[in-house]
Design a protein around this motif. Sequence first.
Motif, PDB file in Angstrom:
ATOM      1  N   ARG A 122       0.859  -1.185   0.000  1.00  0.00           N
ATOM      2  CA  ARG A 122       0.000   0.000   0.000  1.00  0.00           C
ATOM      3  C   ARG A 122       0.886   1.222   0.000  1.00  0.00           C
ATOM      4  O   ARG A 122       1.869   1.294   0.744  1.00  0.00           O
ATOM      5  N   GLY A 123       0.562   2.205  -0.862  1.00  0.00           N
ATOM      6  CA  GLY A 123       1.337   3.414  -0.934  1.00  0.00           C
ATOM      7  C   GLY A 123       1.121   4.116  -2.258  1.00  0.00           C
ATOM      8  O   GLY A 123       0.207   3.764  -3.031  1.00  0.00           O
ATOM      9  N   ALA A 124       1.973   5.106  -2.519  1.00  0.00           N
ATOM     10  CA  ALA A 124       1.884   5.820  -3.789  1.00  0.00           C
ATOM     11  C   ALA A 124       2.232   4.869  -4.934  1.00  0.00           C
ATOM     12  O   ALA A 124       3.007   3.919  -4.765  1.00  0.00           O
ATOM     13  N   PRO A 125       1.660   5.094  -6.144  1.00  0.00           N
ATOM     14  CA  PRO A 125       1.953   4.183  -7.265  1.00  0.00           C
ATOM     15  C   PRO A 125       3.434   4.029  -7.546  1.00  0.00           C
ATOM     16  O   PRO A 125       3.913   2.919  -7.804  1.00  0.00           O
ATOM     17  N   ARG A 126       4.181   5.139  -7.453  1.00  0.00           N
ATOM     18  CA  ARG A 126       5.615   5.049  -7.746  1.00  0.00           C
ATOM     19  C   ARG A 126       6.320   4.170  -6.720  1.00  0.00           C
ATOM     20  O   ARG A 126       7.179   3.344  -7.066  1.00  0.00           O
ATOM     21  N   GLU A 127       5.967   4.342  -5.458  1.00  0.00           N
ATOM     22  CA  GLU A 127       6.602   3.545  -4.410  1.00  0.00           C
ATOM     23  C   GLU A 127       6.245   2.070  -4.543  1.00  0.00           C
ATOM     24  O   GLU A 127       7.100   1.192  -4.388  1.00  0.00           O
ATOM     25  N   ASP A 149       3.573  12.406  -6.832  1.00  0.00           N
ATOM     26  CA  ASP A 149       2.586  12.364  -5.756  1.00  0.00           C
ATOM     27  C   ASP A 149       1.222  12.017  -6.355  1.00  0.00           C
ATOM     28  O   ASP A 149       0.675  12.761  -7.162  1.00  0.00           O
ATOM     29  N   ALA A 150       0.704  10.873  -6.000  1.00  0.00           N
ATOM     30  CA  ALA A 150      -0.580  10.395  -6.499  1.00  0.00           C
ATOM     31  C   ALA A 150      -1.297   9.710  -5.352  1.00  0.00           C
ATOM     32  O   ALA A 150      -0.676   9.310  -4.365  1.00  0.00           O
ATOM     33  N   PRO A 151      -2.586   9.588  -5.454  1.00  0.00           N
ATOM     34  CA  PRO A 151      -3.323   8.917  -4.373  1.00  0.00           C
ATOM     35  C   PRO A 151      -2.785   7.514  -4.138  1.00  0.00           C
ATOM     36  O   PRO A 151      -2.424   6.806  -5.078  1.00  0.00           O
ATOM     37  N   PRO A 152      -2.710   7.091  -2.901  1.00  0.00           N
ATOM     38  CA  PRO A 152      -2.167   5.758  -2.607  1.00  0.00           C
ATOM     39  C   PRO A 152      -3.079   4.663  -3.166  1.00  0.00           C
ATOM     40  O   PRO A 152      -4.287   4.828  -3.298  1.00  0.00           O
ATOM     41  N   THR A 173      -2.153   0.428 -10.832  1.00  0.00           N
ATOM     42  CA  THR A 173      -1.558   1.762 -10.768  1.00  0.00           C
ATOM     43  C   THR A 173      -1.859   2.614 -12.000  1.00  0.00           C
ATOM     44  O   THR A 173      -1.389   3.757 -12.063  1.00  0.00           O
ATOM     45  N   LYS A 189       2.703   6.605 -17.306  1.00  0.00           N
ATOM     46  CA  LYS A 189       1.273   6.694 -17.039  1.00  0.00           C
ATOM     47  C   LYS A 189       0.510   6.283 -18.290  1.00  0.00           C
ATOM     48  O   LYS A 189       0.815   6.734 -19.400  1.00  0.00           O
TER      49      LYS A 189
END
Length: 525
Positions: A122-127, A149-152, A173, A189
């Motif tokens: 669980r986390g940001a798409p990049r992470e 920075d994007a919604p988790p 993602t 993206k």
Amino acid sequence: MRILFVFVLAVVLGLAQESARSLGRRAAKAEKAGQLADAILLYNRAAARNPGNRKYAAKSRLLTQQALRQSAPPAAATPPPAPGPAPQPGGTIPAADLREAQRFLPPPELSLSRGPYAFSLRGAPREVIERTGRQLGIEIQFDDEFPADAPPVRFAVSEASGAEVLEALAAATGTFFVPLAPKRILAAKDSERKRLDLEPMVAVVLSLPEPVSVQEIQELARAVQQTMELQKFAVDNSQRLVLMRDRISKVRPAQQIFEQMMGARPAVAIEVEVYEMRRNRSLNAGTRMPSSTEIFAVAENSATGVDKRLPAIPLSSARIVEPRLAITLGDAALVANLLKTAGSQVQRSEVRTMHGMPAQFAVGERYPILTAGFFGGEVENNAFRPPPTFQFENLGLTLKATPYTHGLGETTVELEAEFKLLAGGQVNGIPILTNRKFVSTVRLLNGEWALISGVGSASRTLTTAGPAGLARIPLIGKLFRRNTVELDESETVVLLRPRLLGLPPGETWTREIRLGSETYPRIPL
């Protein structure tokens, strides 16, 4: 205290700036050495350390486009053109397109283990993408416009292979991946514009098997092109090649569909053996009588008292006191001869066809038959005299076989055999032909022989020779004539055996083809 804090902050910022410059220098060295992937990664790290310096981001973007062009030319950032017209029979592939297809490098493919893998992140798409890549053992390179920075999101899979993990990660993602190396991928993206910019363009050239007809190739090519909406789909019937060119997300599934449809009908080999046997018997028996005689004059020799043959002199000048005539008798002979001959000829051949496609086999010769000519009347020197025209007919055996497979065990063959021979007579100089036709259907085990047809002919000829009149006297006339009897027999037998060369449709394992959605097709990894 405030002065000390400001001083420490300035030192930290200076170290960060120096670190970004150091990464930039390392990236420049890697670029000069031709290591584009390492240079792109270093430029991205330098841009992250110093966001205010746009030079690093611009260099990273430029090298990314250069790397994609080297792996496969990208499509232009314009809406995709409408599919071209369906291929027409007898078309050819331009030599420039074939050279371009050979110039393209094969797209890189990821080297992933089968797993199984289990993730619960669980986390940001990049992470989430970075953590998943580290566990899979691959390096993730992000597009410059990928949002930091994007919604988790929550990503959870279990008992999945590496390819399945990446497909699920892309769906969770909103990302698509483009392989750059066996252990490196580009993440961007998912949007139509990004796909047009980054998705590789590929060209595939396929060879066609011989038994497939041109009409079937055209129908299959038209169906595949309309289904996948390919930009380029060409069929070369002379070289038996097929060219596909478009984005890899369309070409790879189109290739799989085309290959599976081409292999849907199994190939069948039909072995044909033609046995031809001839027998001839000739009997010559009877009495051979002399066919001519001679009458001449003789006179007695006064010295010896023996008759002497006189020379042939004119009777007007001959002075014969006692003329006498004599006649010669020919030698008769009793004849009895018997001659027997026998011969055989075997012709073996094999024709290859496919399920439901007729195959033709011919044994014999092509005989010219006059169809038009100029006859009668005198023709002046300068007048035009039309030349004769001929039509060639196939004399001998013509066999047409159409196989239909029933699993691995049996094959049904529809047969049509035609025997065409010269009858011996003529009408206005045109020979008369005899034609015999045989139509049947036989069901055989694979590898089983069948006697499908046969033609036999026999002729008997009686010839009588002897002196005219004497040979026709009842009873005793047999003593003055000679009889010759000739008997000719011939027989032709055709054997056939089907042999399966490929698996029938019911025994073929059909692979699933994953296409993705219509808007966002799946990119093969």
